[in-house]
Design a protein around this motif. Structure first.
Motif, PDB file in Angstrom:
ATOM      1  N   THR A  20      -0.190 -14.738 -20.795  1.00 50.86           N
ATOM      2  CA  THR A  20      -1.455 -14.984 -19.789  1.00 50.86           C
ATOM      3  C   THR A  20      -1.504 -14.499 -18.670  1.00 50.86           C
ATOM      4  OG1 THR A  20      -0.255 -16.875 -18.856  1.00 50.86           O
ATOM      5  CG2 THR A  20      -1.614 -17.788 -20.696  1.00 50.86           C
ATOM      6  N   LYS A  21      -0.374 -13.762 -18.320  1.00 49.55           N
ATOM      7  CA  LYS A  21      -0.138 -13.028 -16.901  1.00 49.55           C
ATOM      8  C   LYS A  21      -0.212 -11.513 -17.203  1.00 49.55           C
ATOM      9  CE  LYS A  21       1.933 -16.731 -14.433  1.00 49.55           C
ATOM     10  NZ  LYS A  21       2.993 -17.549 -13.988  1.00 49.55           N
ATOM     11  N   ALA A  22      -0.797 -10.836 -16.420  1.00 48.58           N
ATOM     12  CA  ALA A  22      -1.028  -9.423 -16.365  1.00 48.58           C
ATOM     13  C   ALA A  22      -0.404  -8.969 -14.821  1.00 48.58           C
ATOM     14  CB  ALA A  22      -2.279  -8.782 -16.555  1.00 48.58           C
ATOM     15  N   VAL A  23       0.516  -7.922 -14.699  1.00 53.20           N
ATOM     16  CA  VAL A  23       0.764  -7.274 -13.498  1.00 53.20           C
ATOM     17  C   VAL A  23       0.247  -5.898 -13.414  1.00 53.20           C
ATOM     18  CG1 VAL A  23       2.712  -6.630 -12.354  1.00 53.20           C
ATOM     19  CG2 VAL A  23       2.990  -8.511 -13.797  1.00 53.20           C
ATOM     20  N   VAL A  24      -0.541  -5.750 -12.274  1.00 55.94           N
ATOM     21  CA  VAL A  24      -1.075  -4.383 -12.169  1.00 55.94           C
ATOM     22  C   VAL A  24      -0.579  -3.593 -10.742  1.00 55.94           C
ATOM     23  CG1 VAL A  24      -3.390  -2.996 -11.552  1.00 55.94           C
ATOM     24  CG2 VAL A  24      -3.226  -5.274 -13.086  1.00 55.94           C
ATOM     25  N   PRO A  25       0.554  -2.648 -11.174  1.00 54.60           N
ATOM     26  CA  PRO A  25       1.057  -1.908 -10.182  1.00 54.60           C
ATOM     27  C   PRO A  25      -0.053  -1.004  -9.533  1.00 54.60           C
ATOM     28  CG  PRO A  25       2.600  -1.695 -12.243  1.00 54.60           C
ATOM     29  CD  PRO A  25       0.898  -2.392 -12.580  1.00 54.60           C
ATOM     30  N   ALA A  26      -0.233  -1.127  -7.999  1.00 57.27           N
ATOM     31  CA  ALA A  26      -1.274  -0.424  -7.570  1.00 57.27           C
ATOM     32  C   ALA A  26      -0.739   0.079  -6.101  1.00 57.27           C
ATOM     33  CB  ALA A  26      -2.448  -1.076  -7.377  1.00 57.27           C
ATOM     34  N   ALA A  27       0.638   0.517  -6.165  1.00 55.21           N
ATOM     35  CA  ALA A  27       1.214   0.865  -4.682  1.00 55.21           C
ATOM     36  C   ALA A  27       1.339   2.341  -4.698  1.00 55.21           C
ATOM     37  CB  ALA A  27       2.542   0.082  -4.617  1.00 55.21           C
ATOM     38  N   GLY A  28       0.895   3.171  -5.549  1.00 56.45           N
ATOM     39  CA  GLY A  28       0.933   4.748  -5.353  1.00 56.45           C
ATOM     40  C   GLY A  28       0.269   5.448  -4.152  1.00 56.45           C
ATOM     41  N   LEU A  29       0.696   6.357  -3.539  1.00 56.53           N
ATOM     42  CA  LEU A  29       0.085   7.074  -2.625  1.00 56.53           C
ATOM     43  C   LEU A  29      -1.390   7.972  -3.137  1.00 56.53           C
ATOM     44  CD1 LEU A  29       2.904   8.519  -0.968  1.00 56.53           C
ATOM     45  CD2 LEU A  29       1.743   6.460  -0.207  1.00 56.53           C
ATOM     46  N   GLY A  30      -1.411   8.178  -4.354  1.00 57.08           N
ATOM     47  CA  GLY A  30      -2.392   8.787  -4.709  1.00 57.08           C
ATOM     48  C   GLY A  30      -2.674  10.167  -4.217  1.00 57.08           C
ATOM     49  N   THR A  31      -1.665  10.833  -4.153  1.00 57.02           N
ATOM     50  CA  THR A  31      -1.508  12.309  -3.574  1.00 57.02           C
ATOM     51  C   THR A  31      -2.295  13.286  -4.582  1.00 57.02           C
ATOM     52  OG1 THR A  31       0.669  12.480  -4.668  1.00 57.02           O
ATOM     53  CG2 THR A  31       0.615  12.165  -2.220  1.00 57.02           C
ATOM     54  N   ARG A  32      -2.376  13.068  -5.695  1.00 60.37           N
ATOM     55  CA  ARG A  32      -3.195  13.895  -6.689  1.00 60.37           C
ATOM     56  C   ARG A  32      -4.568  13.991  -6.320  1.00 60.37           C
ATOM     57  NH1 ARG A  32      -2.199  13.056 -13.074  1.00 60.37           N
ATOM     58  NH2 ARG A  32      -2.275  10.671 -12.335  1.00 60.37           N
ATOM     59  N   PHE A  33      -4.849  13.070  -5.523  1.00 59.16           N
ATOM     60  CA  PHE A  33      -6.453  12.798  -5.368  1.00 59.16           C
ATOM     61  C   PHE A  33      -6.845  13.106  -3.783  1.00 59.16           C
ATOM     62  CE2 PHE A  33      -8.921  11.851  -9.177  1.00 59.16           C
ATOM     63  CZ  PHE A  33     -10.334  12.412  -8.722  1.00 59.16           C
ATOM     64  N   LEU A  34      -5.990  13.605  -2.953  1.00 61.62           N
ATOM     65  CA  LEU A  34      -6.541  14.172  -1.647  1.00 61.62           C
ATOM     66  C   LEU A  34      -7.214  15.124  -1.408  1.00 61.62           C
ATOM     67  CD1 LEU A  34      -2.630  13.873  -0.014  1.00 61.62           C
ATOM     68  CD2 LEU A  34      -4.541  12.287   0.297  1.00 61.62           C
ATOM     69  N   PRO A  35      -8.115  14.864  -0.571  1.00 57.11           N
ATOM     70  CA  PRO A  35      -8.282  14.074   0.570  1.00 57.11           C
ATOM     71  C   PRO A  35      -8.980  12.805   0.129  1.00 57.11           C
ATOM     72  CG  PRO A  35      -9.973  15.639   0.910  1.00 57.11           C
ATOM     73  CD  PRO A  35      -9.182  16.084  -0.403  1.00 57.11           C
ATOM     74  N   ALA A  36      -9.563  12.584  -0.804  1.00 56.16           N
ATOM     75  CA  ALA A  36     -10.238  11.329  -1.175  1.00 56.16           C
ATOM     76  C   ALA A  36      -9.263   9.938  -0.899  1.00 56.16           C
ATOM     77  CB  ALA A  36     -10.821  11.363  -2.610  1.00 56.16           C
ATOM     78  N   THR A  37      -8.050  10.237  -1.159  1.00 56.05           N
ATOM     79  CA  THR A  37      -7.272   8.838  -0.982  1.00 56.05           C
ATOM     80  C   THR A  37      -6.621   8.941   0.195  1.00 56.05           C
ATOM     81  OG1 THR A  37      -5.707  10.336  -2.150  1.00 56.05           O
ATOM     82  CG2 THR A  37      -7.117   8.661  -3.570  1.00 56.05           C
ATOM     83  N   LYS A  38      -7.044   9.620   1.266  1.00 54.52           N
ATOM     84  CA  LYS A  38      -6.322   9.715   2.579  1.00 54.52           C
ATOM     85  C   LYS A  38      -6.438   8.021   3.129  1.00 54.52           C
ATOM     86  CE  LYS A  38      -6.288  11.490   6.978  1.00 54.52           C
ATOM     87  NZ  LYS A  38      -7.146  12.290   8.004  1.00 54.52           N
ATOM     88  N   ALA A  39      -7.764   7.595   3.103  1.00 53.66           N
ATOM     89  CA  ALA A  39      -8.097   6.276   3.642  1.00 53.66           C
ATOM     90  C   ALA A  39      -8.298   5.155   2.571  1.00 53.66           C
ATOM     91  CB  ALA A  39      -9.059   6.362   4.731  1.00 53.66           C
ATOM     92  N   THR A  40      -8.562   5.669   1.446  1.00 59.48           N
ATOM     93  CA  THR A  40      -8.999   4.908   0.265  1.00 59.48           C
ATOM     94  C   THR A  40      -7.940   4.757  -0.934  1.00 59.48           C
ATOM     95  OG1 THR A  40     -11.411   5.481   0.642  1.00 59.48           O
ATOM     96  CG2 THR A  40     -10.795   4.373  -1.397  1.00 59.48           C
ATOM     97  N   PRO A  41      -7.479   3.554  -1.313  1.00 58.41           N
ATOM     98  CA  PRO A  41      -6.581   3.677  -2.423  1.00 58.41           C
ATOM     99  C   PRO A  41      -7.201   4.286  -3.440  1.00 58.41           C
ATOM    100  CG  PRO A  41      -7.025   1.232  -1.530  1.00 58.41           C
ATOM    101  CD  PRO A  41      -8.122   2.229  -0.739  1.00 58.41           C
ATOM    102  N   LYS A  42      -6.485   4.971  -4.241  1.00 62.57           N
ATOM    103  CA  LYS A  42      -6.879   5.747  -5.496  1.00 62.57           C
ATOM    104  C   LYS A  42      -7.582   4.815  -6.507  1.00 62.57           C
ATOM    105  CE  LYS A  42      -2.412   5.733  -7.709  1.00 62.57           C
ATOM    106  NZ  LYS A  42      -1.527   6.528  -8.594  1.00 62.57           N
ATOM    107  N   GLU A  43      -7.073   3.544  -6.435  1.00 62.78           N
ATOM    108  CA  GLU A  43      -7.449   2.557  -7.597  1.00 62.78           C
ATOM    109  C   GLU A  43      -8.885   2.092  -7.236  1.00 62.78           C
ATOM    110  OE1 GLU A  43      -4.826   2.320  -5.736  1.00 62.78           O
ATOM    111  OE2 GLU A  43      -2.991   2.480  -7.471  1.00 62.78           O
TER     112      GLU A  43
END
Ligand code: G1P
Length: 319
Positions: A20-43
């Motif tokens: 019944t439970k799902a875990v969604v890891p979303a702690a990465g820095l998103g460096t592949r998508f800079l600069p869009a992910t500078k202040a916005t989480p890549k997710e």
């Protein structure tokens, strides 16, 4: 160190499954998508008009998983806000009678019971999953990685839950990739079972070179894990990149014969990769009832223009 944050209480669909439970890891820095992910989480990058992570939570909910734990890091406040109520915005839309937009604003918080926990240190995917231990308890659970987007028309996760019901243990999603690409993934050594789309995983290695890869079966970001993985993760030393790798813990479980793979050949997008991100947006926009017809005909004209030279793809211009 992992820190619990108060859950958002929501209504949730009924589920009859053991998982019944799902875990969604979303702690990465998103460096592949800079600069869009500078202040916005890549997710939170939009895929058409929803953030990528909403598709992931919708996928979990569609498979009957009504409890979702996000493992976030610093600067991920936007994710928490997205799956919460937005009182002022909702009031403004309600006052205007804009029920369509009001629903779209309310939907994320209604998908499941969403909880958040912070992964205090960026110690890797295995550590992120370990952070979920207290919340998950002693029951099997799913892990969905936010960068991997499975097309909403696919039913991969449900199939994986069926395979867990059938074989017990843990289940990973596998996809055959070009040998040139295998160094980007966890890679599985496999044996056939009696079923076409199910294999027994006999070994796993994180991001091997092409030469060292035991196969071209890549682990894509969907897992159904037995709670035994937590004890294994506790003693898993840092591996590739100095991080605690989920793949390494699963390798130990695979040695006991308790890991199976569902071989997937459907539509999967890596939204952390710029070119694949663009492909995802185009495909999903074309599939939409409201946008698809107009966008598709524009796209055809655009591509024709590129081919016959009347549109210069290197410059911004309308087709
Ligand atoms: C992670 C996993 C890897 C898996 C991949 C799927 O890697 O460690 O085993 O194949 O996700 O997307 P990452 O892409 O986070 O580096």
């Amino acid at each position: 160190m992992c820190r619990m944050i108060a859950p958002h209480a929501t209504s949730a669909p009924a589920s009859v499954r053991a998982v019944t439970k799902a875990v969604v890891p979303a702690a990465g820095l998103g460096t592949r998508f800079l600069p869009a992910t500078k202040a916005t989480p890549k997710e939170m990058l939009p895929v058409v008009d929803k953030p990528a992570i909403q598709y992931v939570v919708e996928e979990a909910a569609a498979a009957g998983l009504d409890d979702v734990l996000m493992v976030t890091g610093r600067h991920k406040r936007a994710i928490e806000d997205h799956f919460d109520n937005a009182f002022e915005l909702e009031q403004a839309l309600a006052a205007k009678g804009d029920t369509v937009r009001l629903d779209s604003v309310r939907d994320p918080a209604r998908l499941a019971n969403i909880h958040h926990i912070r992964q205090g240190e960026p110690l890797g995917l295995g550590h992120a999953v370990l952070c979920a231990r207290r919340h998950v308890g002693d029951q099997p659970f799913a892990v969905l990685l936010g960068d991997d987007l499975i097309d909403p028309r696919e039913t991969l996760l449900s199939r994986m839950l069926d395979v867990r019901d059938q074989y017990a243990g843990s289940v990973v999603a596998l996809m055959e990739v070009d040998p040139e690409q295998i160094h980007l993934y966890g890679c599985a050594a496999v044996e056939a079972t009696g079923e076409d789309d199910v294999v027994r995983v006999t070994g796993l290695v994180e991001k091997p070179s092409r030469r060292d890869a035991p196969s071209t079966y890549a682990v894509i970001g969907r897992y159904v894990l037995d709670p035994a993985v937590f004890d294994t993760l506790e003693r898993t030393p840092p591996g590739r990149g100095g991080e605690i790798q989920l793949t390494d813990a699963l390798q130990e479980l695979a040695a006991d014969g308790t890991v199976h793979g569902v071989v997937f050949d459907g539509l999967r997008y890596d939204t952390g990769d710029k070119a694949d991100y663009l492909r995802t947006v185009v495909r999903l926009a074309c599939a939409r009832d409201d946008l698809g017809p107009e966008f598709t005909s524009w796209l055809k004209e655009f591509v024709t223009g590129l081919e016959d030279g009347t549109v210069d793809g290197r410059h911004r211009q309308a087709a």
